[in-house]
Motif scaffolding. Sequence first.
Motif, PDB file in Angstrom:
ATOM      1  N   GLU A   7       0.819  -1.264  -0.048  1.00  0.00           N
ATOM      2  CA  GLU A   7      -0.038  -0.122  -0.072  1.00  0.00           C
ATOM      3  C   GLU A   7       0.907   1.068   0.027  1.00  0.00           C
ATOM      4  O   GLU A   7       0.316   2.459  -0.096  1.00  0.00           O
ATOM      5  CB  GLU A   7      -0.911   0.170   1.181  1.00  0.00           C
ATOM      6  CG  GLU A   7      -1.831  -1.156   1.021  1.00  0.00           C
ATOM      7  CD  GLU A   7      -3.170  -0.695   2.080  1.00  0.00           C
ATOM      8  OE1 GLU A   7      -3.825  -0.205   1.584  1.00  0.00           O
ATOM      9  OE2 GLU A   7      -3.271  -1.329   3.363  1.00  0.00           O
ATOM     10  N   GLU A  65     -14.421  -3.552   3.073  1.00  0.00           N
ATOM     11  CA  GLU A  65     -13.433  -2.339   2.511  1.00  0.00           C
ATOM     12  C   GLU A  65     -11.976  -2.646   2.834  1.00  0.00           C
ATOM     13  O   GLU A  65     -11.216  -2.318   1.846  1.00  0.00           O
ATOM     14  CB  GLU A  65     -14.249  -1.158   3.163  1.00  0.00           C
ATOM     15  CG  GLU A  65     -13.779  -0.931   4.766  1.00  0.00           C
ATOM     16  CD  GLU A  65     -14.992  -1.478   5.456  1.00  0.00           C
ATOM     17  OE1 GLU A  65     -15.356  -0.945   6.485  1.00  0.00           O
ATOM     18  OE2 GLU A  65     -15.804  -2.248   4.777  1.00  0.00           O
ATOM     19  N   THR A  66     -11.653  -3.222   3.988  1.00  0.00           N
ATOM     20  CA  THR A  66     -10.107  -3.469   4.194  1.00  0.00           C
ATOM     21  C   THR A  66      -9.623  -4.511   3.405  1.00  0.00           C
ATOM     22  O   THR A  66      -8.487  -4.219   2.728  1.00  0.00           O
ATOM     23  CB  THR A  66      -9.863  -3.812   5.737  1.00  0.00           C
ATOM     24  OG1 THR A  66     -10.294  -2.708   6.506  1.00  0.00           O
ATOM     25  CG2 THR A  66      -8.435  -3.943   5.747  1.00  0.00           C
ATOM     26  N   THR A 118     -10.833  -5.544   0.534  1.00  0.00           N
ATOM     27  CA  THR A 118     -10.768  -5.036  -0.966  1.00  0.00           C
ATOM     28  C   THR A 118      -9.711  -4.099  -1.228  1.00  0.00           C
ATOM     29  O   THR A 118      -8.955  -4.399  -2.317  1.00  0.00           O
ATOM     30  CB  THR A 118     -12.274  -4.285  -1.148  1.00  0.00           C
ATOM     31  OG1 THR A 118     -13.357  -5.168  -1.234  1.00  0.00           O
ATOM     32  CG2 THR A 118     -12.020  -3.828  -2.640  1.00  0.00           C
ATOM     33  N   ARG A 119      -9.350  -3.402  -0.499  1.00  0.00           N
ATOM     34  CA  ARG A 119      -8.053  -2.450  -0.539  1.00  0.00           C
ATOM     35  C   ARG A 119      -7.016  -3.225  -0.433  1.00  0.00           C
ATOM     36  O   ARG A 119      -5.893  -2.928  -1.492  1.00  0.00           O
ATOM     37  CB  ARG A 119      -8.242  -1.678   0.757  1.00  0.00           C
ATOM     38  CG  ARG A 119      -7.048  -0.346   0.571  1.00  0.00           C
ATOM     39  CD  ARG A 119      -7.154   0.667   1.792  1.00  0.00           C
ATOM     40  NE  ARG A 119      -6.281   0.105   2.674  1.00  0.00           N
ATOM     41  CZ  ARG A 119      -6.953  -0.304   3.833  1.00  0.00           C
ATOM     42  NH1 ARG A 119      -8.070   0.115   4.390  1.00  0.00           N
ATOM     43  NH2 ARG A 119      -6.121  -0.971   4.914  1.00  0.00           N
ATOM     44  N   GLU A 152      -6.506  -5.195  -3.827  1.00  0.00           N
ATOM     45  CA  GLU A 152      -6.007  -4.422  -4.979  1.00  0.00           C
ATOM     46  C   GLU A 152      -4.684  -4.074  -4.930  1.00  0.00           C
ATOM     47  O   GLU A 152      -3.786  -3.947  -5.752  1.00  0.00           O
ATOM     48  CB  GLU A 152      -6.873  -3.289  -4.830  1.00  0.00           C
ATOM     49  CG  GLU A 152      -8.309  -3.471  -5.391  1.00  0.00           C
ATOM     50  CD  GLU A 152      -9.303  -2.139  -5.432  1.00  0.00           C
ATOM     51  OE1 GLU A 152      -8.858  -1.120  -4.890  1.00  0.00           O
ATOM     52  OE2 GLU A 152     -10.577  -2.172  -5.762  1.00  0.00           O
ATOM     53  N   ALA A 153      -4.234  -3.688  -3.832  1.00  0.00           N
ATOM     54  CA  ALA A 153      -2.643  -3.397  -3.300  1.00  0.00           C
ATOM     55  C   ALA A 153      -1.966  -4.539  -3.831  1.00  0.00           C
ATOM     56  O   ALA A 153      -0.767  -4.398  -4.136  1.00  0.00           O
ATOM     57  CB  ALA A 153      -2.436  -2.576  -1.944  1.00  0.00           C
TER      58      ALA A 153
END
Length: 259
Positions: A44, A121-122, A124-125, A128-129
Motif C-alpha cells: 500500500e 472494505e479493508t 478489498t483495498r 487491490e494493493a
Amino acid sequence: MSGLLLRLAGPLQSWGERSAFTAVRDTAPFPTRSALIGLFAAAEGIGRDVGGIDRYDDLSITVRVDRPGLRMIDYHTVGGGQPKARTAATSGGSNKGAAVITKRHYLSDAVFVVAVSGADETVTRLAEALRRPHWAPYLGRRSCVPDEPFVLRSHINNVEDELLTGVPLSCPSPAHRDGDTVATVPIEFLREQLLAGAASPQADSIDVNDMPVSFAQHGRSHGTRRLYRTVEQLPAALTGPQHQLLRRLIDYAQTEEHA
C-alpha cells in the motif's frame, strides 16, 4: 466480513523471529504476523516511519502449512578489505572496518497458504494493493521473491472452508496403502483463534513475539500474540501430481475471475 488467500512459495523464505542486527539471523518456521503486516504496508506504499499500521489490527490471519520446507544456513559476509569509511555500517551507525559476518537462516522449498480476514472494505483495498503493489512483495527478505500465483482469491465469505476443502495442496499426493486409496492427508494449521463448535480439532497453544507495534527504523517494537497449532485431515483430492500443480493453482485462482 470477507477474506483473501495468499500463497507464499519460493526457493527461499526467511521470517525473522528473534534476531535484530545480530550475527545470527534466524527464521520462524512459518510467516510471522509482523512480516505479513509489513508486506501489506509495503504493497500500500506505507513507509517504515510513517506509522498507521494500526489499520491492520483487526485483521485475522490463519496459516496453512502445505510444505514446511528445509532449514538452511548461509554463512554470509559483507565488506572487508576496504578502508573503514567504505565498509559496512553496524546497527549503531558506525563503520566496522572489517567484514560483517552473519549466519542467515532460510526455509527452502516451503509453501504456506495464508488466509486474511477482515472488514469488506479493508480486504478489498488490500487485494487491490497486493495485485498492484507500490513496493514489490518478498518472503521475509528482499532476496526471497515469491512464486506465482501470489494472490489466489479475494472477497471470500468463508476462508476457513476454502482452506479445508478448496485450495489445492502443494504437498505430494499421499502414497497408497495396501492397494487402497488414501482419503486424507495431515496438514498443519496456525490460527489466532480457536475454531468454534464441538468439532474443533485439538490444539496446542504457543506464544510468539511478532505482533508489530512500530516499524520505525530506529524504534522497532513488537508485542506477543497467542497462536493455536493443529494438525487436520484434509481431502487427498486436493493434492495431485506435482507437474500439474501450477495448472491446478491457476485454474483455482481463475475460477473467481469468471464467477
